[in-house]
Design a protein around this motif. Structure first.
Motif, short mmCIF file in Angstrom:
data_model
loop_
_atom_site.label_atom_id
_atom_site.label_comp_id
_atom_site.label_asym_id
_atom_site.label_seq_id
_atom_site.Cartn_x
_atom_site.Cartn_y
_atom_site.Cartn_z
N ASP A 1 0.84 -1.21 0.00
CA ASP A 1 0.00 0.00 0.00
C ASP A 1 0.87 1.25 0.00
O ASP A 1 0.62 2.20 -0.76
CB ASP A 1 -0.91 0.04 1.23
CG ASP A 1 -2.32 -0.45 0.95
OD1 ASP A 1 -2.56 -1.00 -0.14
OD2 ASP A 1 -3.17 -0.28 1.83
N SER B 1 -7.65 9.20 1.97
CA SER B 1 -7.72 7.90 2.63
C SER B 1 -8.35 6.89 1.70
O SER B 1 -9.46 7.10 1.20
CB SER B 1 -8.53 7.98 3.92
OG SER B 1 -8.56 6.71 4.54
N LYS B 2 -7.65 5.81 1.46
CA LYS B 2 -8.18 4.67 0.72
C LYS B 2 -8.26 3.45 1.64
O LYS B 2 -9.15 2.63 1.53
CB LYS B 2 -7.30 4.33 -0.47
CG LYS B 2 -7.76 3.11 -1.22
CD LYS B 2 -6.81 2.71 -2.32
CE LYS B 2 -7.33 1.41 -2.93
NZ LYS B 2 -6.28 0.63 -3.50
N THR B 3 -7.30 3.36 2.55
CA THR B 3 -7.20 2.23 3.47
C THR B 3 -7.83 2.64 4.80
O THR B 3 -7.46 3.66 5.37
CB THR B 3 -5.72 1.85 3.69
OG1 THR B 3 -5.12 1.63 2.41
CG2 THR B 3 -5.59 0.61 4.54
N ARG B 4 -8.78 1.84 5.27
CA ARG B 4 -9.48 2.16 6.51
C ARG B 4 -8.49 2.44 7.64
O ARG B 4 -7.58 1.66 7.91
CB ARG B 4 -10.40 1.01 6.90
CG ARG B 4 -11.29 1.30 8.09
CD ARG B 4 -12.34 0.23 8.28
NE ARG B 4 -11.78 -1.10 8.47
CZ ARG B 4 -11.50 -1.62 9.67
NH1 ARG B 4 -11.72 -0.92 10.76
NH2 ARG B 4 -11.01 -2.82 9.75
N GLY B 5 -8.64 3.61 8.27
CA GLY B 5 -7.81 3.98 9.40
C GLY B 5 -6.54 4.73 9.04
O GLY B 5 -5.87 5.26 9.92
N GLU C 1 -4.78 7.88 7.01
CA GLU C 1 -4.97 9.16 6.32
C GLU C 1 -3.60 9.65 5.88
O GLU C 1 -2.73 9.92 6.71
CB GLU C 1 -5.63 10.18 7.25
CG GLU C 1 -5.94 11.48 6.55
CD GLU C 1 -6.68 12.44 7.44
OE1 GLU C 1 -7.90 12.54 7.32
OE2 GLU C 1 -6.01 13.10 8.26
N TYR D 1 1.66 10.10 7.00
CA TYR D 1 0.35 9.50 7.25
C TYR D 1 0.10 9.40 8.75
O TYR D 1 1.03 9.41 9.56
CB TYR D 1 0.21 8.13 6.58
CG TYR D 1 0.94 7.00 7.26
CD1 TYR D 1 0.28 6.17 8.16
CD2 TYR D 1 2.26 6.74 6.98
CE1 TYR D 1 0.93 5.11 8.78
CE2 TYR D 1 2.93 5.68 7.58
CZ TYR D 1 2.26 4.88 8.48
OH TYR D 1 2.91 3.84 9.09
N ASP E 1 -2.27 6.92 11.39
CA ASP E 1 -2.90 5.61 11.45
C ASP E 1 -3.78 5.57 12.70
O ASP E 1 -3.27 5.71 13.81
CB ASP E 1 -1.78 4.55 11.51
CG ASP E 1 -2.28 3.12 11.54
OD1 ASP E 1 -3.46 2.88 11.88
OD2 ASP E 1 -1.47 2.23 11.24
N ALA E 2 -5.08 5.39 12.50
CA ALA E 2 -5.99 5.33 13.64
C ALA E 2 -5.63 4.18 14.58
O ALA E 2 -5.98 4.21 15.75
CB ALA E 2 -7.43 5.19 13.15
N PHE F 1 -7.89 -2.54 12.51
CA PHE F 1 -7.61 -1.84 11.25
C PHE F 1 -6.92 -2.71 10.22
O PHE F 1 -6.56 -2.25 9.16
CB PHE F 1 -6.83 -0.56 11.53
CG PHE F 1 -7.64 0.44 12.31
CD1 PHE F 1 -8.60 1.21 11.69
CD2 PHE F 1 -7.47 0.55 13.67
CE1 PHE F 1 -9.38 2.08 12.41
CE2 PHE F 1 -8.25 1.43 14.40
CZ PHE F 1 -9.21 2.20 13.78
N ARG G 1 -3.59 -8.70 3.37
CA ARG G 1 -4.57 -8.25 2.39
C ARG G 1 -3.86 -7.92 1.07
O ARG G 1 -2.65 -7.76 1.03
CB ARG G 1 -5.33 -7.03 2.89
CG ARG G 1 -4.41 -5.86 3.13
CD ARG G 1 -5.16 -4.58 3.30
NE ARG G 1 -4.32 -3.60 3.94
CZ ARG G 1 -3.21 -3.10 3.42
NH1 ARG G 1 -2.79 -3.49 2.28
NH2 ARG G 1 -2.50 -2.22 4.08
#
Length: 149
Positions: A33, A64-68, A70, A83, A85-86, A140, A146
């Motif tokens: 990613d 944001s494309k990947t959940r969590g 930015e 970036y 990361d949540a 996340f 994946r």
């Protein structure tokens, strides 16, 4: 002892930042990613606590494309800035290419080593981690399990 102060700026100079204190980690990243987002076979991320970063000029655009996750970049020249990361609250991760003195940030490990491109050769003896070097919230997901879309 004086406080460490580092600076960074995008290619066109529209976005600039100051970082105070020591980074919390510095790592090579072989994640697919990040490779796609940065446009490079790998990058080096420099992790700081969010309160160590202050933008001194401009405001980065985010995506944001990947959940969590930015990602931030300069809307004018496209320079990748970093970036958040949540799954790692209170941290910000800056791309080494954004830093004014990248030579001051020697990596400490390789993350996502199994995702490394087969023609990338690394002669160092740094730890080679199967996943991220930071413990993040499992909700996340993990790039190692994946596919990049």
């Amino acid at each position: 002892m004086t406080e460490r102060i580092e600076t960074g700026a995008c290619f066109c100079g529209a976005i600039a930042a100051e970082l105070r204190g020591e980074p919390i980690w510095i790592v090579y990243d072989h994640d697919d990613d990040c490779r796609r987002a940065i446009g490079s076979p790998l990058t080096v991320w420099i992790g700081y606590r969010s309160d160590q970063l202050r933008f001194t000029r401009g405001t980065p655009k985010t995506f944001s494309k990947t959940r969590g996750i930015e990602r931030s970049f300069c809307a004018d020249c496209g320079t990748s800035i970093g970036y958040c990361d949540a799954g790692l609250p209170g941290e910000v991760h800056l791309c080494i290419g954004f830093m004014d003195h990248p030579e001051r940030f020697p990596p400490q490990a390789h993350s996502f080593w199994p995702l490394k491109l087969p023609w990338v050769e690394m002669a160092d003896t740094l730890p080679r981690l199967d996943a991220t070097s930071r413990r993040r919230a499992a909700a996340f997901g993990d790039p190692a399990t994946r596919k990049c879309g």
